[in-house]
Design an enzyme around this catalytic site. Structure first.
Site, PDB file in Angstrom:
ATOM      1  N   CYS A  84     -42.753  83.644  20.281  1.00 35.45           N
ATOM      2  CA  CYS A  84     -42.995  85.161  19.697  1.00 35.45           C
ATOM      3  C   CYS A  84     -44.409  84.900  18.947  1.00 35.45           C
ATOM      4  O   CYS A  84     -45.530  84.776  19.760  1.00 35.45           O
ATOM      5  CB  CYS A  84     -41.995  85.461  18.624  1.00 35.45           C
ATOM      6  SG  CYS A  84     -42.405  87.108  18.042  1.00 35.45           S
TER       7      CYS A  84
ATOM      8  N   HIS B   2     -37.316  85.763  21.628  1.00 37.60           N
ATOM      9  CA  HIS B   2     -36.621  84.466  20.635  1.00 37.60           C
ATOM     10  C   HIS B   2     -35.723  83.966  21.299  1.00 37.60           C
ATOM     11  O   HIS B   2     -34.392  84.364  21.110  1.00 37.60           O
ATOM     12  CB  HIS B   2     -36.115  85.296  19.533  1.00 37.60           C
ATOM     13  CG  HIS B   2     -37.243  85.715  18.416  1.00 37.60           C
ATOM     14  ND1 HIS B   2     -37.785  84.865  17.579  1.00 37.60           N
ATOM     15  CD2 HIS B   2     -37.993  86.961  18.261  1.00 37.60           C
ATOM     16  CE1 HIS B   2     -38.791  85.304  16.934  1.00 37.60           C
ATOM     17  NE2 HIS B   2     -38.957  86.734  17.373  1.00 37.60           N
TER      18      HIS B   2
ATOM     19  N   GLU C  93     -34.426  81.250  20.650  1.00 39.69           N
ATOM     20  CA  GLU C  93     -33.481  80.708  19.489  1.00 39.69           C
ATOM     21  C   GLU C  93     -32.288  81.696  18.630  1.00 39.69           C
ATOM     22  O   GLU C  93     -31.246  80.922  18.025  1.00 39.69           O
ATOM     23  CB  GLU C  93     -34.404  79.941  18.062  1.00 39.69           C
ATOM     24  CG  GLU C  93     -34.821  81.204  17.180  1.00 39.69           C
ATOM     25  CD  GLU C  93     -35.811  82.222  17.470  1.00 39.69           C
ATOM     26  OE1 GLU C  93     -36.216  83.025  16.834  1.00 39.69           O
ATOM     27  OE2 GLU C  93     -36.180  82.070  18.827  1.00 39.69           O
TER      28      GLU C  93
END
Length: 231
Positions: free
Chosen positions: A111, A212, A214
């Site tokens: 990001c 994202h 994660e």
């Protein structure tokens, strides 16, 4: 077998935990968890000290998400929607990314990490994506991920890592790459044309995604980074 040391940049923000309400160096735990699951040893890197010297002590680097890059870094006036600018973090991460690129340190941007990489290489950013694409699907509400598909360029590293031509991923960004920095190649796009991944030609592993990873159970990008540097 020793675990490769994976540095992960982090936020410095006011935070509340247990009995404390104080500035803190912090990071969403998904980054840490994914690196551990991939076989790496995560080390959180607060934006302080000498980033150029630090790069030589890591096996790989993850530049994490966060607030907006100061538009002055790419020669633009600030948009009214540009927010959470942290000049000390810009200083640290731009210096760290440039040192990583100069030294061939494997790098994964997430990001804001894509935006830092693009800025470090002379690129520019769309400061408020809804004005460019006409919708808010990339960042639907504070603290809520949007889910949009992205198309992966055939033959790209990102397509090889994910083993697909497209992916449905978690988005939380109101900015994105505009003009790409020197040597960067766009390797994923959203349906509205937004650049969603870039790769640096000629570097052993310099890849950044606008989404994202994660936030999802999927661990392929983190595993690819750790596998690239595994002894």
């Amino acid at each position: 077998m020793s675990r490769p040391v994976i540095g992960i940049t982090c936020y410095v923000e006011p935070a509340r935990f247990t009995v404390w309400d104080t500035p803190a160096a912090l990071l969403p735990y998904g980054y840490v968890d994914h690196v551990v699951r991939a076989g790496g040893q995560p080390v959180i890197l607060p934006p302080a000290g000498d980033p150029a010297a630090l790069a030589g002590r890591l096996d790989a680097l993850i530049v994490a998400g966060g607030g907006d890059v100061d538009p002055a870094r790419y020669g633009a006036p600030p948009h009214p929607a540009t927010s959470h600018v942290r000049p000390f973090r810009d200083d640290f991460e731009l210096g760290l990314v440039r040192a990583a690129l100069d030294g061939g340190l494997p790098l994964l941007g997430v990001c804001r990490g894509l935006q830092v990489l693009n800025t470090a290489l002379g690129g520019t950013l769309h400061q408020h994506l809804p004005e460019a694409v006409g919708h808010r699907g990339h960042c639907p509400a504070p603290g809520a991920y949007g889910r949009l598909p992205v198309r992966l360029a055939p033959g790209s590293r990102i397509a090889e890592i994910l083993g697909a031509h497209s992916a449905d991923v978690a988005h939380y960004h109101h900015q994105a790459a505009d003009r790409l920095g020197d040597g960067l190649r766009a390797t994923a796009h959203a349906g509205d044309g937004t650049v969603e991944a870039v790769e640096l030609d000629g570097h052993p592993f310099a890849l950044a995604v606008q989404w994202h990873p994660e936030a999802d159970d999927e661990c392929a990008l983190f595993r690819a980074l750790v596998d690239h540097v595994r002894p």
